[in-house]
Scaffold this motif. Structure first.
Motif, PDB file in Angstrom:
ATOM      1  N   LEU A  20       0.502  -1.262  -0.047  1.00 51.72           N
ATOM      2  CA  LEU A  20       0.155   0.391  -0.261  1.00 51.72           C
ATOM      3  C   LEU A  20       0.540   0.995   0.411  1.00 51.72           C
ATOM      4  O   LEU A  20       0.547   1.970   0.076  1.00 51.72           O
ATOM      5  N   LYS A  21       2.254   1.652  -0.591  1.00 48.57           N
ATOM      6  CA  LYS A  21       3.368   2.273  -0.297  1.00 48.57           C
ATOM      7  C   LYS A  21       2.583   3.174  -1.500  1.00 48.57           C
ATOM      8  O   LYS A  21       3.276   4.141  -0.417  1.00 48.57           O
ATOM      9  N   LYS A  22       1.724   3.529  -2.206  1.00 52.13           N
ATOM     10  CA  LYS A  22       1.227   4.520  -2.898  1.00 52.13           C
ATOM     11  C   LYS A  22       0.343   5.224  -2.566  1.00 52.13           C
ATOM     12  O   LYS A  22       0.237   5.683  -2.595  1.00 52.13           O
ATOM     13  N   LEU A  23      -0.025   4.420  -1.246  1.00 45.24           N
ATOM     14  CA  LEU A  23      -1.308   5.263  -0.965  1.00 45.24           C
ATOM     15  C   LEU A  23      -1.172   5.958   0.623  1.00 45.24           C
ATOM     16  O   LEU A  23      -0.209   5.608   1.386  1.00 45.24           O
ATOM     17  N   LYS A  24      -1.860   6.624   0.392  1.00 44.29           N
ATOM     18  CA  LYS A  24      -1.565   7.824   1.943  1.00 44.29           C
ATOM     19  C   LYS A  24      -2.405   7.124   3.177  1.00 44.29           C
ATOM     20  O   LYS A  24      -2.696   6.557   2.991  1.00 44.29           O
ATOM     21  N   LEU A  25      -1.163   7.741   4.125  1.00 42.46           N
ATOM     22  CA  LEU A  25      -1.566   7.328   5.494  1.00 42.46           C
ATOM     23  C   LEU A  25      -3.205   7.418   5.932  1.00 42.46           C
ATOM     24  O   LEU A  25      -3.353   6.264   6.254  1.00 42.46           O
ATOM     25  N   ASP A  26      -4.228   7.598   5.297  1.00 45.14           N
ATOM     26  CA  ASP A  26      -5.247   8.042   5.278  1.00 45.14           C
ATOM     27  C   ASP A  26      -6.261   6.116   4.447  1.00 45.14           C
ATOM     28  O   ASP A  26      -6.801   5.700   5.475  1.00 45.14           O
ATOM     29  N   GLN A  27      -5.576   6.059   3.178  1.00 44.34           N
ATOM     30  CA  GLN A  27      -5.789   5.393   2.204  1.00 44.34           C
ATOM     31  C   GLN A  27      -5.453   4.404   2.543  1.00 44.34           C
ATOM     32  O   GLN A  27      -6.216   3.114   2.562  1.00 44.34           O
ATOM     33  N   GLN A  28      -5.047   3.634   3.660  1.00 43.44           N
ATOM     34  CA  GLN A  28      -3.718   2.807   3.706  1.00 43.44           C
ATOM     35  C   GLN A  28      -4.859   2.392   4.951  1.00 43.44           C
ATOM     36  O   GLN A  28      -5.750   0.603   5.062  1.00 43.44           O
ATOM     37  N   LEU A  29      -5.431   2.899   6.202  1.00 39.23           N
ATOM     38  CA  LEU A  29      -6.328   2.819   6.965  1.00 39.23           C
ATOM     39  C   LEU A  29      -7.730   2.379   6.731  1.00 39.23           C
ATOM     40  O   LEU A  29      -8.435   1.475   6.749  1.00 39.23           O
ATOM     41  N   ILE A  30      -7.757   3.176   5.385  1.00 45.79           N
ATOM     42  CA  ILE A  30      -8.869   3.051   5.692  1.00 45.79           C
ATOM     43  C   ILE A  30      -9.277   1.601   4.933  1.00 45.79           C
ATOM     44  O   ILE A  30     -10.480   1.090   4.980  1.00 45.79           O
ATOM     45  N   THR A  31      -8.371   1.176   4.265  1.00 51.42           N
ATOM     46  CA  THR A  31      -8.467  -0.033   2.587  1.00 51.42           C
ATOM     47  C   THR A  31      -8.828  -1.349   3.878  1.00 51.42           C
ATOM     48  O   THR A  31      -8.696  -2.315   3.633  1.00 51.42           O
ATOM     49  N   ILE A  32      -7.118  -0.778   4.590  1.00 52.19           N
ATOM     50  CA  ILE A  32      -7.164  -2.527   5.464  1.00 52.19           C
ATOM     51  C   ILE A  32      -8.331  -2.719   6.592  1.00 52.19           C
ATOM     52  O   ILE A  32      -8.804  -3.595   6.986  1.00 52.19           O
ATOM     53  N   ILE A  33      -9.428  -1.490   7.431  1.00 50.55           N
ATOM     54  CA  ILE A  33     -10.873  -1.586   7.686  1.00 50.55           C
ATOM     55  C   ILE A  33     -11.888  -2.162   6.837  1.00 50.55           C
ATOM     56  O   ILE A  33     -12.830  -3.135   7.578  1.00 50.55           O
ATOM     57  N   ILE A  34     -11.615  -1.461   5.283  1.00 50.43           N
ATOM     58  CA  ILE A  34     -12.484  -2.163   4.632  1.00 50.43           C
ATOM     59  C   ILE A  34     -12.524  -3.853   4.897  1.00 50.43           C
ATOM     60  O   ILE A  34     -13.566  -4.822   4.787  1.00 50.43           O
ATOM     61  N   LEU A  35     -11.305  -3.892   4.753  1.00 50.75           N
ATOM     62  CA  LEU A  35     -11.309  -5.997   4.244  1.00 50.75           C
ATOM     63  C   LEU A  35     -11.121  -6.226   5.620  1.00 50.75           C
ATOM     64  O   LEU A  35     -11.969  -7.829   5.450  1.00 50.75           O
ATOM     65  N   GLN A  36     -10.867  -5.895   6.950  1.00 47.43           N
ATOM     66  CA  GLN A  36     -11.737  -6.532   7.933  1.00 47.43           C
ATOM     67  C   GLN A  36     -13.276  -6.579   8.008  1.00 47.43           C
ATOM     68  O   GLN A  36     -13.245  -7.469   8.170  1.00 47.43           O
ATOM     69  N   PHE A  37     -14.204  -5.212   7.578  1.00 43.16           N
ATOM     70  CA  PHE A  37     -15.252  -5.648   6.715  1.00 43.16           C
ATOM     71  C   PHE A  37     -15.665  -6.852   6.456  1.00 43.16           C
ATOM     72  O   PHE A  37     -16.514  -7.905   6.845  1.00 43.16           O
ATOM     73  N   ILE A  38     -14.838  -7.138   5.080  1.00 45.56           N
ATOM     74  CA  ILE A  38     -15.121  -8.019   4.958  1.00 45.56           C
ATOM     75  C   ILE A  38     -14.905  -9.386   5.482  1.00 45.56           C
ATOM     76  O   ILE A  38     -15.575 -10.844   5.201  1.00 45.56           O
ATOM     77  N   GLY A  39     -13.972  -9.763   5.674  1.00 47.59           N
ATOM     78  CA  GLY A  39     -13.789 -11.305   5.898  1.00 47.59           C
ATOM     79  C   GLY A  39     -14.250 -11.339   7.532  1.00 47.59           C
ATOM     80  O   GLY A  39     -14.634 -12.389   8.160  1.00 47.59           O
ATOM     81  N   PHE A  40     -14.693 -10.370   8.491  1.00 46.15           N
ATOM     82  CA  PHE A  40     -15.354 -10.488   9.640  1.00 46.15           C
ATOM     83  C   PHE A  40     -16.866 -10.997   8.935  1.00 46.15           C
ATOM     84  O   PHE A  40     -17.637 -11.865   9.235  1.00 46.15           O
ATOM     85  N   ALA A  41     -17.306 -10.457   7.460  1.00 49.30           N
ATOM     86  CA  ALA A  41     -18.945 -10.709   7.319  1.00 49.30           C
ATOM     87  C   ALA A  41     -19.016 -12.252   7.066  1.00 49.30           C
ATOM     88  O   ALA A  41     -19.832 -13.075   7.190  1.00 49.30           O
ATOM     89  N   ILE A  42     -17.869 -12.375   6.245  1.00 51.86           N
ATOM     90  CA  ILE A  42     -17.462 -14.005   5.856  1.00 51.86           C
ATOM     91  C   ILE A  42     -17.662 -15.037   7.242  1.00 51.86           C
ATOM     92  O   ILE A  42     -17.723 -15.885   7.052  1.00 51.86           O
ATOM     93  N   PHE A  43     -16.384 -14.663   8.361  1.00 52.61           N
ATOM     94  CA  PHE A  43     -16.917 -15.747   8.959  1.00 52.61           C
ATOM     95  C   PHE A  43     -17.787 -15.615   9.705  1.00 52.61           C
ATOM     96  O   PHE A  43     -18.333 -16.869  10.290  1.00 52.61           O
ATOM     97  N   TRP A  44     -18.698 -14.449   9.941  1.00 50.92           N
ATOM     98  CA  TRP A  44     -19.849 -14.555  10.680  1.00 50.92           C
ATOM     99  C   TRP A  44     -20.930 -15.801   9.975  1.00 50.92           C
ATOM    100  O   TRP A  44     -21.593 -15.907  10.868  1.00 50.92           O
ATOM    101  N   PHE A  45     -20.939 -15.363   8.969  1.00 49.77           N
ATOM    102  CA  PHE A  45     -21.860 -16.432   8.300  1.00 49.77           C
ATOM    103  C   PHE A  45     -21.663 -17.950   7.636  1.00 49.77           C
ATOM    104  O   PHE A  45     -22.189 -18.474   7.267  1.00 49.77           O
TER     105      PHE A  45
END
Length: 387
Positions: free
Chosen positions: A262-287
């Motif tokens: 993610l080196k081409k992304l700014k700090l906030d963009q990196q954080l937003i990207t991985i939070i979205i990834l966490q949400f996707i992973g959690f949704a799959i795990f819960w179902f």
């Protein structure tokens, strides 16, 4: 941001300190079902261990600037390591709830002292390379988390108490101490040092609340994912504990390679990207009701959680007006509150609603954290810190 940095003795000492701590945390968090079985307690009582750890983090955060002013960052880290070892020894030796809660508090206090100063030590040492050095240090730390989980899960299937695996942290600490000694390092002068204090901005406190939410999602997941996995797919406590290796592995991979990918992304963009990834992973795990899908989703969860602590810490430092020790110390209030409240509240809800329904609090928290990062942009020019 530089695309590379030198992993010197300072880097490895700091990284291995937290690796030892994570070995304990990797065994402790997913072992909650085993601890409950040993003590015959409810989910609520078991969740108090997370509360004790959180209260310890708050105490460490409130006193951090004083510790650093008096002893310096390096010596404060080693004081924390020895306090952690005392807590581990107590936890393994005594089995009653009162003693394990006290041991968890002492271990948590030492752990937070080390982690608080890990961030500022790396930031001071690596300057502009901090956004790369800090996540990679955390990536090494995750190896300890994985091996701690494996140690506890393996011993749980034998006649040897699973707690004895945690004792490995004590000789490891002693060895690292002698390995890291450097007679040429600068000695901290408390007469010259100025204690960092004063009020922090409103944006800092809003960002700090977002950091609190991120910590809540991390510890709610790591403490009770094993319980949800057993509820959904069955299996023994030992098997469920071993399955959390997937979570730790995702965290390790994300921390080591995340900043590079993610080196081409700014700090906030990196954080937003991985939070979205966490949400996707959690949704799959819960179902999921399939063990393989659950393991893959836990790995994705780990990727999403992996860099949140590092990136959120850098955001908070950027709002600190060049007072990193104060900012990180106060952030321990947020981290400690998240550690204390999330596992406990989830345990209480689990007793009343079942662990599956109780776990629905996690995606709500993830969305709140995402909203705060979007609305409160960081001051990225502030990565280079004062000593």
């Amino acid at each position: 941001m530089p695309h590379t940095f030198t992993r010197d003795k300072t880097f490895w000492t700091i990284a291995l300190q937290v690796t030892i701590l994570n070995f304990y945390l990797g065994g402790f968090g997913p072992a909650q079902p085993l601890l409950r079985a040993d003590q015959g307690t409810s989910l609520t009582i078991a969740g108090l261990h997370g509360t004790a750890m959180g209260v310890a983090a708050i105490c460490a955060g409130l006193s951090n600037s004083r510790w650093v002013h008096y002893f310096g960052r390096e010596k404060t880290s080693w004081i924390g390591m020895w306090l952690f070892c005392i807590g581990v020894l107590m936890f393994v030796t005594f089995k009653s709830v009162g003693f394990t809660l006290t041991a968890t508090f002492l271990g948590g206090m030492g752990t937070s002292m080390v982690i608080n100063n890990m961030v500022t030590r790396l930031s001071s040492h690596f300057k502009q390379a901090t956004p790369l050095a800090l996540p990679q240090s955390n990536g090494i730390n995750s190896v300890g988390f994985v091996f701690g989980t494996i140690a506890v899960g393996t011993l749980a299937g034998t006649s040897i108490s699973w707690r004895f695996g945690l004792l490995l942290t004590i000789p490891a600490t002693i060895i690292l101490y002698f390995f890291s000694r450097d007679k040429n390092r600068d000695v901290h002068d408390r007469d010259v040092s100025v204690r960092q204090k004063g009020k922090l901005s409103r944006t800092y406190w809003i960002a700090c609340f977002g950091f609190f939410i991120c910590i809540c999602t991390e510890f709610a997941t790591s403490f009770w994912a094993a319980a949800l996995l057993r509820d959904r797919v069955g299996g023994t406590a030992s098997a469920a504990t071993l399955a959390i290796v997937a979570l730790g592995s995702g965290m390790a991979v994300g921390r080591w390679y995340g900043a590079i990918v993610l080196k081409k992304l700014k700090l906030d963009q990196q954080l937003i990207t991985i939070i979205i990834l966490q949400f996707i992973g959690f949704a799959i795990f819960w179902f999921s009701h399939n063990i393989l899908i659950s393991l893959v989703s836990l790995f994705i969860n780990g990727l999403g959680i992996s860099m949140q602590f590092a990136l959120c810490s850098l955001r908070l430092i950027s709002f600190s007006d060049k007072r990193p020790d104060l900012a990180i110390g106060i952030s321990s209030l947020a981290a400690g509150s998240g550690i204390a409240l999330a596992p406990f509240i989830l345990g209480v809800l689990g007793d009343h609603l079942g662990i599956s329904r109780a776990y629905l609090m996690v995606p709500v928290l993830i969305l709140i954290a995402l909203t705060i990062v979007i609305l409160i942009p960081s001051k990225e020019e502030s990565h280079e810190l004062q000593n």
